[in-house]
Design a protein around this motif. Sequence first.
Motif, short mmCIF file in Angstrom:
data_model
loop_
_atom_site.label_atom_id
_atom_site.label_comp_id
_atom_site.label_asym_id
_atom_site.label_seq_id
_atom_site.Cartn_x
_atom_site.Cartn_y
_atom_site.Cartn_z
N VAL A 95 53.73 36.09 17.33
CA VAL A 95 54.81 35.53 16.51
C VAL A 95 54.37 35.46 15.05
N ARG A 96 53.14 35.08 14.83
CA ARG A 96 52.62 34.98 13.47
C ARG A 96 52.60 36.36 12.79
N GLU A 132 54.83 16.73 22.50
CA GLU A 132 54.20 15.86 23.50
C GLU A 132 54.51 16.28 24.93
N SER A 133 55.57 17.16 25.12
CA SER A 133 55.88 17.62 26.48
C SER A 133 55.03 18.83 26.87
N GLY A 134 54.39 19.47 25.90
CA GLY A 134 53.59 20.67 26.18
C GLY A 134 54.43 21.93 26.31
N ARG A 135 55.73 21.85 26.01
CA ARG A 135 56.60 23.03 26.11
C ARG A 135 56.19 24.07 25.07
N PHE A 136 56.15 25.34 25.50
CA PHE A 136 55.67 26.42 24.63
C PHE A 136 56.77 26.77 23.62
N ALA A 137 56.63 26.29 22.37
CA ALA A 137 57.64 26.53 21.33
C ALA A 137 56.95 26.52 19.97
N PRO A 138 56.07 27.50 19.67
CA PRO A 138 55.38 27.53 18.38
C PRO A 138 56.30 28.03 17.27
N LEU A 139 56.24 27.42 16.10
CA LEU A 139 57.00 27.80 14.91
C LEU A 139 56.00 28.11 13.79
N PHE A 206 67.41 33.79 32.20
CA PHE A 206 67.02 33.31 30.89
C PHE A 206 65.70 32.55 30.97
N GLN A 207 64.72 32.96 30.10
CA GLN A 207 63.42 32.31 30.05
C GLN A 207 63.19 31.58 28.72
N GLY A 208 63.87 32.02 27.68
CA GLY A 208 63.67 31.42 26.37
C GLY A 208 64.19 32.34 25.29
N VAL A 209 63.81 32.11 24.03
CA VAL A 209 64.27 32.92 22.92
C VAL A 209 63.10 33.28 22.02
N VAL A 210 63.29 34.37 21.26
CA VAL A 210 62.41 34.74 20.15
C VAL A 210 63.30 34.86 18.93
#
Length: 814
Positions: A95-96, A132-139, A206-210
């Motif tokens: 992503v980076r 705090e939930s540990g959900r994978f969502a890096p920005l 559906f698993q998520g978004v990019v």
Amino acid sequence: MKVHSLNTKIILWTGLCIACTAMILVGYSSWNLRRNAVTLAQSTLRTFAHQRGSLIEQDISSALDTSRTLGQVLSKVHDSESPLDIPRYEASQLVRSILEENPHFLSAFTCWEPLGYDYMDDGYKNEEGHDESGRFAPLWRRGENGQAFIQPLLLSPLHMKNSQVQAWYTSPQTKKNAHVFGPSYDSENDRWFVTVTVPILDQNKFQGVVGVDLDLGPLQNSILTEELFDGNAQISVLNQNGVYVVGSNPEHFSEGELLDSCDEHGFLYNSLQNHEEIFGVHNNQFHMLLPIPLSNSDTTWNLLFVVPVPSLTKEITTLMWKQIALLIGILVVMLPVSLLGTRRILNRPLSLLLEGVQKVSGGNLDHEVTVASSDEIGTIGMAFNTMRIKLKEMVSALEKHQLELEDKVAQRTKDLESKNNEIEEHRGKLQKALDETSALIQAILKEGGSLDVFFENPGLQSCWELMKCTKEECPCYGKKSLRCWQVDNTLCYDMGCKENFKEKFIECQKCRVVKEATHDPLQQIGEHFNNMIFMLQTNKKELDQAHQRLLQSQKMESVGQLAAGIAHEINTPAQFVGTNLDFLTEAFTDINTLVESLKEIPFLKEGSGTKAFENALEEADWDYLVAELPQALAQSRDGIERISSIVLAMKDFSHPASKEMTPSDLNKLIATTMTVARNEWKYVAELITDFDQQLPQVPLLADQMGQVILNILVNAAHAVEERYGSNPETGVIKISTERTGDTVKVRLVDNGTGMPEDVKSRIFDPFFTTKEVGRGTGQGLAIAYDIIANKHGGKLECESEKGKGSTFVITLPL
């Protein structure tokens, strides 16, 4: 001047007619200029709108494609056949890399469903890029110094509202399609942006978004620099909800204003909601709304142009006042001119008529009344002269009749002598012409049937010299003793462009050049002989060309039979290899199961044989074989299947020729030809197909139709390669089919070199080619045209422009 005189009446009526005519002309001219100005503005805005819309769509499509590519890579972590092991850190770095490689992105991110990435959210609570939930969502965002830094997406106030995700996540989640969200404002960096997201799908789950945050600053700056209609045009981009995205009015852009039914442009709202294109004038302003569908997404933007009507009609108003001033000037000049003309037209002819009447009444029958006008006064004068002449003729009629009879007898005698001399002269010329024609025929017989003998005509002149022609582009220009009626595509001085001899011969007989060359009987017979020889030469040339096409067809038939035999020979061992690969795959699966079972046997698991068994597996590199061998077998199986598909296409393409048309699947025939010609286009262009899946069976000579598609496809690949070289990312070839009424159309479009007009007009001529020696024979398109037009009763048309590519359209009847 008397008030009730004829002169006064004529002057007044003439002035009134001139004034009315001038006023009508000025009014019509002003109306027509205004209409043309609005039409020109509409055309200018439409052209600009399509150009600007294409640039916006390209920017959004680039962001969508970048996000979609990363989404496809990350979706492989759940691939049931060959999952990829991508740790969260590596996924975050991907992503980076997107952010760092695209300077117009403000940030890049991915957001997965809870436990959606690797089912290990509990182990990443409050880690870098996690909440705090540990959900994978890096920005990943771009800082003031341009360096990228990471933060949890679910804690970003720019993307969350009341701790809830917005449409950038929910829309791809529900519609499973890309989405463009915004505009949004980044107060920290003072930037407006839109969020572009693409769903991550695993077997349509559906698993998520990019997604990325696209900076709107460059788009806003480009619009602010546009100076349409001296800077009076307002340009705005609105999203699907009517919110201003960017525009030439900074107030709309800075406040994110909403276009609703209450504002000054409210009449456009319904068209915006229905994605309709609209043109119109409202509140003395010209409006144009153009939808911009953002490709491969559920979002549509709109371009809005607002131009004050006075900006379009300013020059027209100035011109109208100039015309009014011109009208007044015309009236001032025409009234005195009318007065002078009346005096000249009425007073002078009446005086001359009165003088003539007085002289003739005095007995002078030779005096002629001279009246130059053709009006009623002139008619009276002519009638008076006629009466005078008849009186004079009655006196000398007998004497004149006697003189006429004597002249007629003398003339008839002279004509008979001239006719006798002319008949004798023509008889001699005819005999000479027959003798020369006989000699030419004898010369042909002596030369063994050679058609190089022709009549030398001393009266033949060059057409361009005789007609004083200056058209240097004409094929006859500057050439001596050339029979222009036998030359193709001449530019005749009064007849335009002429085709070949057969089509223009009859009309050319009326031309002065032909008449000058055949005015003598000897020359006429000689030129008839030359025309006959020219026709024989033309027919012989056509016969030779037909013979060459027959040889080429026989050669292609032999090559097709050979290809079918080779395909059959390849197919059998390919089937053996495929069966053996299936056996090896099943055997390895059984062996792996056996080894895993052995590991669980107690004496090997806990006894003394454990070390020896593990050493044996390590020496055989068993873990490597378990990881790599299934993939190697699967790749080998895929290769065999591709060989089989190519072999099947070769067998279908080289099927024995049929003499009768049969209903055929045109889409399948084209796909087979694409496979056969794959080696020609795969290294130079991307081949795009758009087949009509509802296309009915088409009556075809399938083998010959395959040859047509092959010839045009190979030509397209060569044109693309000539322009771009071996760069399939730049070259594009598109093939589409569609039904239109009782016909089927096939379009083959390429973005190759294109053709100038002089080349395009000859591409269907036999043996005409622009390719280098050894790469083209000039037969391909000539054969294709013959197959389509003569054997299928269809049409083969070409549209091409130098430097932009070519389009071939095949129309076939059902």
